[in-house]
Design a protein around this motif. Structure first.
Motif, PDB file in Angstrom:
ATOM      1  N   PHE A 132     -39.747 -93.510 -27.660  1.00 23.98           N
ATOM      2  CA  PHE A 132     -40.397 -94.515 -28.505  1.00 23.98           C
ATOM      3  C   PHE A 132     -39.660 -95.850 -28.517  1.00 23.98           C
ATOM      4  O   PHE A 132     -40.108 -96.785 -29.169  1.00 23.98           O
ATOM      5  CB  PHE A 132     -40.532 -93.989 -29.933  1.00 23.98           C
ATOM      6  N   ILE A 133     -38.520 -95.948 -27.842  1.00 28.97           N
ATOM      7  CA  ILE A 133     -37.816 -97.233 -27.759  1.00 28.97           C
ATOM      8  C   ILE A 133     -38.517 -98.103 -26.718  1.00 28.97           C
ATOM      9  O   ILE A 133     -38.658 -97.702 -25.565  1.00 28.97           O
ATOM     10  CB  ILE A 133     -36.336 -97.035 -27.371  1.00 28.97           C
ATOM     11  N   PRO A 134     -38.976 -99.300 -27.104  1.00 23.23           N
ATOM     12  CA  PRO A 134     -39.689-100.149 -26.127  1.00 23.23           C
ATOM     13  C   PRO A 134     -38.739-100.665 -25.053  1.00 23.23           C
ATOM     14  O   PRO A 134     -37.546-100.860 -25.294  1.00 23.23           O
ATOM     15  CB  PRO A 134     -40.229-101.302 -26.992  1.00 23.23           C
TER      16      PRO A 134
ATOM     17  N   VAL B 196     -47.212-107.471 -31.669  1.00 25.54           N
ATOM     18  CA  VAL B 196     -45.759-107.452 -31.521  1.00 25.54           C
ATOM     19  C   VAL B 196     -45.151-106.140 -31.975  1.00 25.54           C
ATOM     20  O   VAL B 196     -44.033-105.809 -31.638  1.00 25.54           O
ATOM     21  CB  VAL B 196     -45.133-108.625 -32.320  1.00 25.54           C
ATOM     22  N   SER B 197     -45.873-105.340 -32.777  1.00 25.26           N
ATOM     23  CA  SER B 197     -45.324-104.122 -33.338  1.00 25.26           C
ATOM     24  C   SER B 197     -45.408-102.982 -32.321  1.00 25.26           C
ATOM     25  O   SER B 197     -46.470-102.723 -31.762  1.00 25.26           O
ATOM     26  CB  SER B 197     -46.080-103.727 -34.603  1.00 25.26           C
ATOM     27  N   SER B 198     -44.299-102.342 -32.120  1.00 24.03           N
ATOM     28  CA  SER B 198     -44.299-101.173 -31.253  1.00 24.03           C
ATOM     29  C   SER B 198     -44.825 -99.966 -32.022  1.00 24.03           C
ATOM     30  O   SER B 198     -45.044-100.014 -33.231  1.00 24.03           O
ATOM     31  CB  SER B 198     -42.880-100.901 -30.747  1.00 24.03           C
ATOM     32  N   PHE B 199     -45.024 -98.857 -31.325  1.00 17.46           N
ATOM     33  CA  PHE B 199     -45.557 -97.651 -31.958  1.00 17.46           C
ATOM     34  C   PHE B 199     -44.619 -97.137 -33.045  1.00 17.46           C
ATOM     35  O   PHE B 199     -45.055 -96.739 -34.131  1.00 17.46           O
ATOM     36  CB  PHE B 199     -45.783 -96.586 -30.883  1.00 17.46           C
TER      37      PHE B 199
ATOM     38  N   ARG C  60     -29.161-116.046 -20.877  1.00 20.51           N
ATOM     39  CA  ARG C  60     -30.038-114.900 -20.682  1.00 20.51           C
ATOM     40  C   ARG C  60     -30.977-114.762 -21.869  1.00 20.51           C
ATOM     41  O   ARG C  60     -30.590-115.031 -23.009  1.00 20.51           O
ATOM     42  CB  ARG C  60     -29.213-113.608 -20.526  1.00 20.51           C
ATOM     43  N   VAL C  61     -32.203-114.317 -21.574  1.00 23.87           N
ATOM     44  CA  VAL C  61     -33.196-114.029 -22.605  1.00 23.87           C
ATOM     45  C   VAL C  61     -33.680-112.605 -22.396  1.00 23.87           C
ATOM     46  O   VAL C  61     -34.056-112.219 -21.291  1.00 23.87           O
ATOM     47  CB  VAL C  61     -34.390-115.011 -22.543  1.00 23.87           C
ATOM     48  N   GLU C  62     -33.674-111.845 -23.478  1.00 20.13           N
ATOM     49  CA  GLU C  62     -34.105-110.453 -23.434  1.00 20.13           C
ATOM     50  C   GLU C  62     -35.382-110.304 -24.241  1.00 20.13           C
ATOM     51  O   GLU C  62     -35.434-110.682 -25.413  1.00 20.13           O
ATOM     52  CB  GLU C  62     -33.001-109.550 -23.987  1.00 20.13           C
ATOM     53  N   ALA C  63     -36.430-109.730 -23.652  1.00 19.09           N
ATOM     54  CA  ALA C  63     -37.720-109.587 -24.311  1.00 19.09           C
ATOM     55  C   ALA C  63     -38.388-108.300 -23.850  1.00 19.09           C
ATOM     56  O   ALA C  63     -37.949-107.653 -22.886  1.00 19.09           O
ATOM     57  CB  ALA C  63     -38.620-110.788 -24.008  1.00 19.09           C
ATOM     58  N   GLU C  64     -39.468-107.928 -24.558  1.00 15.26           N
ATOM     59  CA  GLU C  64     -40.182-106.709 -24.220  1.00 15.26           C
ATOM     60  C   GLU C  64     -41.061-106.877 -22.992  1.00 15.26           C
ATOM     61  O   GLU C  64     -41.492-105.884 -22.406  1.00 15.26           O
ATOM     62  CB  GLU C  64     -41.037-106.252 -25.406  1.00 15.26           C
ATOM     63  N   GLU C  65     -41.372-108.127 -22.628  1.00 18.09           N
ATOM     64  CA  GLU C  65     -42.200-108.386 -21.459  1.00 18.09           C
ATOM     65  C   GLU C  65     -41.403-109.210 -20.442  1.00 18.09           C
ATOM     66  O   GLU C  65     -40.745-110.184 -20.826  1.00 18.09           O
ATOM     67  CB  GLU C  65     -43.471-109.130 -21.858  1.00 18.09           C
TER      68      GLU C  65
ATOM     69  N   PRO D  22     -34.101 -99.579 -22.461  1.00 14.58           N
ATOM     70  CA  PRO D  22     -32.959 -98.653 -22.429  1.00 14.58           C
ATOM     71  C   PRO D  22     -32.838 -97.958 -21.079  1.00 14.58           C
ATOM     72  O   PRO D  22     -33.837 -97.774 -20.381  1.00 14.58           O
ATOM     73  CB  PRO D  22     -33.324 -97.647 -23.515  1.00 14.58           C
ATOM     74  N   ARG D  23     -31.658 -97.543 -20.756  1.00 17.48           N
ATOM     75  CA  ARG D  23     -31.434 -96.725 -19.567  1.00 17.48           C
ATOM     76  C   ARG D  23     -31.561 -95.267 -20.004  1.00 17.48           C
ATOM     77  O   ARG D  23     -30.593 -94.630 -20.416  1.00 17.48           O
ATOM     78  CB  ARG D  23     -30.066 -97.012 -18.966  1.00 17.48           C
ATOM     79  N   ARG D  24     -32.781 -94.765 -19.906  1.00 16.26           N
ATOM     80  CA  ARG D  24     -33.113 -93.486 -20.517  1.00 16.26           C
ATOM     81  C   ARG D  24     -32.294 -92.332 -19.944  1.00 16.26           C
ATOM     82  O   ARG D  24     -31.920 -91.404 -20.671  1.00 16.26           O
ATOM     83  CB  ARG D  24     -34.619 -93.221 -20.361  1.00 16.26           C
TER      84      ARG D  24
END
Length: 375
Positions: free
Chosen positions: A53-55, A141-144, A211-216, A337-339
């Motif tokens: 569940f971590i995006p 913007v909200s994840s599950f 650096r910019v970190e984003a979900e997309e 994440p590095r699952r």
């Protein structure tokens, strides 16, 4: 004495004196291996469920090297300016180079972050471009996991937030004290944008990594590109502020002098036309006065024109150049994440937790046994 002998004749202690009894340790591990295994599997499964569940997070950025114009180039410019009768050093003054340690403060400043927040980007699943502010406060913007937490354990706070009236945004400058007023929602988005950006400055090499970190991935690249451009503009604006203000002042004065020159020229030539073929001592005196005023206006105009060129050279000299060592590109692989790594750490942590449980119980019994045997 009988109680002590009974205690000693029962289960052996894990700690014998100040040493660890390896035989007992092996027996404890052999007896509790199932408990260790079940604990490790339980923690591993819980870790997998959390990681699912971590995006995903993608990182994009650039590495730049800000450089000011070198002394050799300044010498060449000064030599060319001296041929035209212009003293470049008198206009430039001392060079106020911006320390690299200030770059993060420029990136995280309110005005720059606000521009990043209000800029329009392309988002996945959205047909039109929209600002980050609009995207962040929307449902997209909200994840599950966020939605689950919002409508389960955080349901009371969700209801309170819905009933609470959100104060409207107040534009800067409308307050009598000219203070910037920020709403609670805007402050939240600004904080989110700041958390997405990371700036690292190497004091030895002068390299600046942004650096910019984003979900997309596309959002990370777009925001990183804009952040780099804003940083360059801020550095240039600071480096050239003094000489740019001087250039603007001299250009305005040149404009005024151009009008004065035209007026003096008009008055002088109109007088010559009106007094052509006319000889008089009074008119001759007036002609000399107008001629002197016209010549003075010409000299002032030429002097100001030289100062304008001089100021333009100074602006060029103070404008830093930027070498893009690593340009911004759209990331193809997720940064976090590095699952597989998280799952391996979860399994390892479960094993250690199981060992801690089994050995802790054995250690407690050993200490209790030693205490009872002594008393």
């Amino acid at each position: 004495m009988v109680e002590k002998e009974g205690a000693l004749s029962g289960e052996e202690s894990l700690i014998k004196g100040d040493r660890l009894n390896l035989k007992v340790l092996f027996l404890v591990l052999n007896k509790g291996w199932k408990r260790i295994l079940y604990t490790a599997l339980l923690v591993f499964v819980l870790t997998i469920l959390v990681v699912i569940f971590i995006p995903n997070r993608f990182q994009a950025g650039a590495v730049i090297l800000p450089k000011a114009v070198g002394a050799s180039q300044l010498d060449r410019l000064g030599g060319l300016a001296s041929l035209a009768g212009v003293n470049l050093s008198s206009m430039v003054g001392e060079t106020s180079e911006l320390p690299p340690d200030v770059y993060p403060a420029l990136v995280y400043s309110y005005l720059n972050v606000k521009k990043l927040m209000e800029a329009e980007y392309n988002f996945k699943g959205v047909s039109h471009s929209m600002s980050f502010y609009e995207w962040f406060i929307g449902d997209s913007v909200s994840s599950f996991s966020d939605k689950m937490a919002r409508y389960t354990i955080r349901l009371p706070w969700t209801i309170m937030d819905a009933l609470k009236k959100e104060p409207g945004l107040v534009e800067a400058g409308t307050d009598p004290s000219n203070l910037i007023l920020i709403s609670k929602r805007e402050a939240k988005v600004l904080k989110e944008v700041r958390s997405m950006i990371d700036v690292d400055v190497d004091s030895k090499t002068g390299l600046v990594s942004l650096r910019v970190e984003a979900e997309e991935p596309l959002l990370a690249a777009q925001m990183a590109q804009l952040a780099v451009a804003q940083l360059q503009e801020a550095i240039v604006r600071h480096q050239t502020s003094q000489v740019a203000n001087n250039l603007a002042f001299v250009e305005e004065r040149l404009k005024e002098q151009r009008e004065e020159l035209r007026e003096a020229q008009k008055v002088y030539f109109e007088f010559l036309d009106a007094n052509r073929n006319r000889v008089a001592e009074r008119s001759d005196l007036r002609q000399r006065e107008l001629n002197d005023a016209y010549n003075l206006a010409v000299q002032l105009y030429q002097s100001l024109a030289e100062q304008v060129e001089q100021a333009r050279i100074a602006v060029k000299r103070e404008t830093p150049a930027f070498s893009i060592i690593e340009p911004v590109s759209v990331p193809s692989e997720k940064f976090f994440p590095r699952r597989s790594l998280v799952a391996a750490l979860g399994l390892l942590g479960g094993v250690f937790l199981g060992l801690f449980w089994v050995l802790g119980v054995a250690l407690y019994k050993s200490i209790k046994m030693n205490w009872e045997s002594q008393y």
